[in-house]
Motif scaffolding. Sequence first.
Motif, PDB file in Angstrom:
ATOM      1  N   CYS A  65       0.989  -0.950   0.168  1.00 54.93           N
ATOM      2  CA  CYS A  65      -0.046   0.036   0.131  1.00 54.93           C
ATOM      3  C   CYS A  65       1.054   1.468   0.057  1.00 54.93           C
ATOM      4  N   SER A  67       1.566   5.607  -0.484  1.00 60.25           N
ATOM      5  CA  SER A  67       1.409   7.085  -0.191  1.00 60.25           C
ATOM      6  C   SER A  67       2.534   7.714  -0.346  1.00 60.25           C
ATOM      7  N   LYS A 102      -1.573   1.863  -4.974  1.00 60.80           N
ATOM      8  CA  LYS A 102      -1.737   3.307  -4.631  1.00 60.80           C
ATOM      9  C   LYS A 102      -2.741   3.869  -3.804  1.00 60.80           C
ATOM     10  N   GLU A 104      -2.866   6.947  -2.431  1.00 59.56           N
ATOM     11  CA  GLU A 104      -3.019   8.357  -2.974  1.00 59.56           C
ATOM     12  C   GLU A 104      -1.945   8.471  -3.996  1.00 59.56           C
ATOM     13  N   GLU A 105      -2.022   9.648  -4.761  1.00 60.28           N
ATOM     14  CA  GLU A 105      -1.042   9.847  -5.763  1.00 60.28           C
ATOM     15  C   GLU A 105       0.239   9.962  -5.059  1.00 60.28           C
ATOM     16  N   TRP A 117       1.281  -1.274 -10.976  1.00 64.99           N
ATOM     17  CA  TRP A 117       0.455  -0.907  -9.899  1.00 64.99           C
ATOM     18  C   TRP A 117      -1.016  -0.993 -10.037  1.00 64.99           C
ATOM     19  N   ASN A 119      -4.527   1.618  -8.927  1.00 67.47           N
ATOM     20  CA  ASN A 119      -4.969   2.893  -8.409  1.00 67.47           C
ATOM     21  C   ASN A 119      -6.282   2.662  -7.623  1.00 67.47           C
ATOM     22  N   GLU A 122      -8.399   7.208  -7.192  1.00 66.46           N
ATOM     23  CA  GLU A 122      -9.463   7.479  -8.472  1.00 66.46           C
ATOM     24  C   GLU A 122     -10.007   6.549  -8.923  1.00 66.46           C
ATOM     25  N   ALA A 124     -11.978   4.398  -7.407  1.00 72.12           N
ATOM     26  CA  ALA A 124     -11.717   3.572  -6.501  1.00 72.12           C
ATOM     27  C   ALA A 124     -12.326   2.139  -6.744  1.00 72.12           C
ATOM     28  N   GLY A 127     -10.613   0.422  -9.642  1.00 71.47           N
ATOM     29  CA  GLY A 127      -9.113   0.093  -9.024  1.00 71.47           C
ATOM     30  C   GLY A 127      -9.443  -1.232  -8.364  1.00 71.47           C
TER      31      GLY A 127
END
Length: 423
Positions: A65, A67, A102, A104-105, A117, A119, A122, A124, A127
Amino acid sequence: MPEPRPLKVFLCHAREDKPQVRELYRRLHADGIEVWLDERSLLPGQDWKVEIPKAVRESDVVIVCMSPVSARKEGFVQAEINFALDMALQKPEGTIYIVPAKLEECEVPDKLSRWQWVNLFEDANDGYEMLMLSLKLRAKNLGASLVPPPPQKEPARTASSQPQIQKVSLPSSTKIVAAANQRKLEVYTLANMEFVLVPKGKFIMGGTADNEKPKGGIDIPYDYWMARFPVTNAQYNDFIAPVKAKHPVENWSKIKDHPVVNVTWNHAMSFCMWLNDEFAHELPDGYTFRLPTEAEWEKAARGVNGLEYPWGNVFDPTRANCEKFAQTTTPVGQFSPRGDSPFGCADMAGNVWEWCHSLYEPYPYKAGDGREDETVAESRVFRGGSWANDRNAARCAYRYFNVPDRLNDGIGFRVSASPISPV
């Protein structure tokens, strides 16, 4: 033919990302995956330097995970990643083993850049669906299964703008009475524990001591439900027995109805997470089992008018286990209903201190000022006094605190059913 085993997933993360990681844990668990998360899987007394590498080694997939915080964080999270990288070298080419995710960005560290990876911040849901496709493919290749927990029947709810919890019919001979105002109370059973309703609205919070000032009106803009009693030894055993962990209370089976003690704030949080795993279906949408905030605890203890003690403004040694009454814990509810709060909560003065969700910060209480951040490893509040304390510590406004890994034979906790975010 033996039944297929579940897919095992390890969640590698920085402590600061714990809220997002908990949500990912809940979704994966609900989709039938056996998830290893430190606060849920690491048991009291276990050596985390031994158990975490063991868990990585035994996992089918490691989700890293990511960030901005985790990308630059030093310490054991990097050791976890490096250990997973070593394990990846032992896997056949093309194996889905390390999945960078990810939250967060952020930039993907070079050592993880060879893996695609996903996402999770965004779009969610898209992803998460992509993540599940990878996990299902890995499970298929291993002959593992993804079997969600059996669906639970939703309790009946009334049509109302405020969430409702299904009431439990009490035997006609049972009367639940709040001693402070002699009214009958409705008791709700959730997760096999009794709860009482604390309606939304203002109450008087604070007192005369320096760390209790300023005293004044605080608004809690939502209904919530508070457990009538602290968590007992028997209830805590239900949490640890499936994993054969040692009970924190010696000879607990002889005092099953006493409050559990020798539990840290982290242990209490893990208990709440377990409750959500097992019984979240009993709650209204948007609600969760968790530790009460400092404001939620104080309102449930003293009512709306700022009582000094749960039963009134004058101390009564026959209504609470403190001031050398017993020199140890007593059964929960022993002083009920005479020692109950206006909302019907028992044992909120004496018996055991109770961990709260909140960080220890100055008043006035503001839920949105960071004091309810679960990721901060600083001192947490506990309330109510214990069997070893005097009447001053039993006051509803009295505040005390300690580090989240503190434990002793006078500290326990109770649970609330409250909005997921108190802010």
